[in-house]
Motif scaffolding. Structure first.
Motif, short mmCIF file in Angstrom:
data_model
loop_
_atom_site.label_atom_id
_atom_site.label_comp_id
_atom_site.label_asym_id
_atom_site.label_seq_id
_atom_site.Cartn_x
_atom_site.Cartn_y
_atom_site.Cartn_z
N LYS A 10 33.11 70.71 47.41
CA LYS A 10 33.36 69.53 46.58
C LYS A 10 32.81 69.69 45.16
O LYS A 10 33.43 69.25 44.19
N LYS A 11 31.61 70.29 45.05
CA LYS A 11 30.88 70.27 43.77
C LYS A 11 30.66 71.64 43.14
O LYS A 11 30.06 71.73 42.08
N GLN A 12 31.08 72.70 43.82
CA GLN A 12 30.87 74.06 43.35
C GLN A 12 29.39 74.38 43.09
O GLN A 12 29.06 75.16 42.21
N ARG A 13 28.53 73.75 43.85
CA ARG A 13 27.11 74.09 43.81
C ARG A 13 26.51 73.74 45.17
O ARG A 13 26.98 72.83 45.87
N ASN A 14 25.48 74.48 45.51
CA ASN A 14 24.77 74.18 46.74
C ASN A 14 23.83 73.00 46.50
O ASN A 14 23.31 72.84 45.39
N PRO A 15 23.59 72.20 47.53
CA PRO A 15 22.61 71.13 47.36
C PRO A 15 21.21 71.71 47.17
O PRO A 15 20.95 72.85 47.54
#
Length: 131
Positions: A44-49
């Motif tokens: 969804k965000k192209q980054r890891n949480p």
């Protein structure tokens, strides 16, 4: 018993998260929370949480207003999760207004106002600035 379901990443827990979860719980007798898996969040965000899914699950599960937590593996399964948990209502922040109306045939869909002046994206940017 009226079951409420909601979904989110809930990364870098802040007062906005706590308030919307409390207000969601006030809509019923039981609150079930779907935490986005790490893979889903990346898609969804192209980054890891910042925090891995297991830690985010445990943090949300520790809140008194939350009755059950599960890992959401796919956006396409929201309807199945609603059915699985017997949800009477889906509660989301009003920044998602209209985006979950497709589930009105399964349950009530409620959009609650977000807490003004706070967002995880904003917090992460602030932390990076000073980190």
């Amino acid at each position: 018993m009226r079951t409420i379901i909601t979904f989110g990443t809930f990364d870098v827990l802040h007062i906005g998260h706590v308030k919307i979860l409390q207000r969601a719980r006030a809509q019923g007798d039981r609150l079930v929370v779907g935490i986005s898996s790490d893979a889903l969040n990346f898609s969804k965000k192209q980054r890891n949480p910042v925090y891995p899914e297991g830690e985010r699950r445990d943090i949300i599960a520790s809140l008194g207003c939350v009755d059950e937590v599960f890992i959401e593996e796919s956006l396409e399964l929201k309807g199945e999760y609603i059915k699985e948990f017997g949800a009477h209502a889906l509660v989301m922040g009003n920044d998602w207004e209209g985006r979950f109306d497709e589930f009105k045939s399964l349950c009530e869909v409620i959009y609650l106002p977000r807490t003004e002046g706070i967002s995880t994206t904003q917090l992460i940017a602030e932390i990076k600035k000073y980190g």
